[in-house]
Motif scaffolding. Sequence first.
Motif, PDB file in Angstrom:
ATOM      1  N   ILE A  66      45.010  37.910 -10.273  1.00 10.57           N
ATOM      2  CA  ILE A  66      45.766  37.118 -10.922  1.00 10.57           C
ATOM      3  C   ILE A  66      46.842  37.262 -10.185  1.00 10.57           C
ATOM      4  O   ILE A  66      47.849  38.348 -10.832  1.00 10.57           O
ATOM      5  CB  ILE A  66      45.636  36.761 -12.292  1.00 10.57           C
ATOM      6  N   HIS A  67      47.624  36.172  -9.667  1.00 12.19           N
ATOM      7  CA  HIS A  67      49.445  36.952  -9.334  1.00 12.19           C
ATOM      8  C   HIS A  67      50.003  34.882  -8.896  1.00 12.19           C
ATOM      9  O   HIS A  67      49.050  34.013  -8.848  1.00 12.19           O
ATOM     10  CB  HIS A  67      48.831  37.073  -7.905  1.00 12.19           C
ATOM     11  N   GLY A  68      50.678  35.591  -7.956  1.00 16.14           N
ATOM     12  CA  GLY A  68      51.720  34.047  -7.966  1.00 16.14           C
ATOM     13  C   GLY A  68      53.209  34.328  -7.025  1.00 16.14           C
ATOM     14  O   GLY A  68      54.187  35.747  -6.935  1.00 16.14           O
TER      15      GLY A  68
ATOM     16  N   LEU B  21      50.721  30.939 -11.724  1.00 14.83           N
ATOM     17  CA  LEU B  21      49.069  31.673 -11.475  1.00 14.83           C
ATOM     18  C   LEU B  21      48.190  31.537 -10.788  1.00 14.83           C
ATOM     19  O   LEU B  21      47.938  30.440 -11.842  1.00 14.83           O
ATOM     20  CB  LEU B  21      49.527  33.003 -11.945  1.00 14.83           C
ATOM     21  N   HIS B  22      47.508  32.739 -10.104  1.00 13.93           N
ATOM     22  CA  HIS B  22      46.305  31.861  -9.711  1.00 13.93           C
ATOM     23  C   HIS B  22      45.720  32.904  -8.808  1.00 13.93           C
ATOM     24  O   HIS B  22      46.161  34.023  -8.280  1.00 13.93           O
ATOM     25  CB  HIS B  22      46.183  31.416  -8.359  1.00 13.93           C
ATOM     26  N   MET B  23      44.536  32.409  -8.443  1.00 12.35           N
ATOM     27  CA  MET B  23      43.774  34.005  -7.936  1.00 12.35           C
ATOM     28  C   MET B  23      43.486  33.141  -6.176  1.00 12.35           C
ATOM     29  O   MET B  23      42.643  32.094  -6.369  1.00 12.35           O
ATOM     30  CB  MET B  23      42.205  34.942  -8.240  1.00 12.35           C
ATOM     31  N   ASP B  24      43.626  33.952  -5.457  1.00  9.27           N
ATOM     32  CA  ASP B  24      42.704  33.095  -4.056  1.00  9.27           C
ATOM     33  C   ASP B  24      41.493  32.881  -4.078  1.00  9.27           C
ATOM     34  O   ASP B  24      41.567  32.173  -2.939  1.00  9.27           O
ATOM     35  CB  ASP B  24      43.332  34.367  -2.697  1.00  9.27           C
ATOM     36  N   GLN B  25      40.960  33.472  -4.383  1.00  8.96           N
ATOM     37  CA  GLN B  25      39.537  32.817  -3.533  1.00  8.96           C
ATOM     38  C   GLN B  25      39.385  31.836  -5.229  1.00  8.96           C
ATOM     39  O   GLN B  25      37.600  31.338  -5.839  1.00  8.96           O
ATOM     40  CB  GLN B  25      38.357  34.154  -4.021  1.00  8.96           C
TER      41      GLN B  25
HETATM   42 FE   FE2 Z   1      48.365  33.162  -3.830  1.00  7.80          FE
END
Ligand code: FE2
Length: 406
Positions: free
Chosen positions: A278-280, A200-204
């Motif tokens: 937060i997503h993935g 999981l991450h944030m794109d920025q």
């Molecule tokens: Fe992403």
Amino acid sequence: MEDTAPSSIPRAFWPETVAAWSEAQDQLFRSFWRSGQPLKSMLENNPWLQPPSLKEPLVWGQGGYWDTAVGREHAYWQDQDLPQATQDIVQMRKDFARWGYCLIEDGLSPAQCQAFLQRLLNQAEGEMAAGIQQITPSGQYVNTLINKGDQFAGCIQHDPRAVQAGPLLEQLTDETLGKGWICHSFLANGADPGGYPQALHMDQGPLLPWVTEEAPALVNTMFIPQDVDAWNGGTLIIPGSHKAVIDAGGGGVIEALPPTINLEAKAGTILFFDGRLIHGTGVNRSDRKRFVATMSNVKPWMRTQENWVVSVAPDILAQASPKLRHRLGFQALTYGSTVEGFGLAGNGRLEDPWGDIRTFREAVDQGDYERVRSLSGSSSPDQLQRNYTVGQAMRRAKAGHKRQKT
Ligand SMILES: [Fe+2]
């Protein structure tokens, strides 16, 4: 190289002296850059967000972040007012602000959606057959879509012939990033049967440990060309998690987070989401490939994920509209994409001749890019009279400028 080193360099500039006066506690901003925040605290305070080992089979039934359900079937989320697919832009703004994402119902028409999916599947198969497939632990990625089907350039331009919700997407993107934004990348993200969840991450995330507290610096547009759910790897999302990131602030701490959901959406839906959410990629337990395609957009001074100025095919560039050229970063402006200084006078607006860097790319394509090298007033006539590409760009801009004025 000419040796211009002085015979005696002041002691303060000696590498040993610099090292001796640069103990960790004396260094500028060290604790901030080395904080690892807010991701470090996100994992410490939410150990269930730890990514799985890629060397072992994926474990289910132990509360991993990938082991979840769609919102309406999730015990924690089912009574909450999570975003539903809609065509109401007023509702989308509310959803985006509160939950960090909104869903656009039939953002692709059935025909657009079918063509989009078919092209992705065929391209993925072709890249496999050519042996140049790009495989991640989650599945196959198909990169740089712009070169791989006419509809993808249309999507980047928000052209309703390619994506019927284009005008609405353009409005929301302009509001979120401010006008003048550019395209970060546009690729298809596969979740292949048997793959692993993405961390999981944030794109920025590349901005971390800085956190933008008002608007995001990146916004993502996910095209969903086939039904997605908990079974086939619907994107993992923590609804509202952008707020936990904002609350943490630059270098700050993320506290306990609510659980993930799998995104549930019908083919043709478009997910528009905040770069701090937060997503993935989810886990595909079906026996068929699952593709979505993500087009992120960023502020025009940021380095883009895809280096379009190198990768876009010459024929696509030759036919590109001013809007597409701008979104691909061919419109230089004072603080971005200048070439040999050309573009420093650019205002970043569409068709501004003083920011049009196509001259350089065309010269590269033709194999005759003439860069300005070391010169002096006494350089040879051959050196002084060369057809420098920056000179060509300046002449072209002047002519274009005159044309625009008349
Ligand atoms: Fe992403």
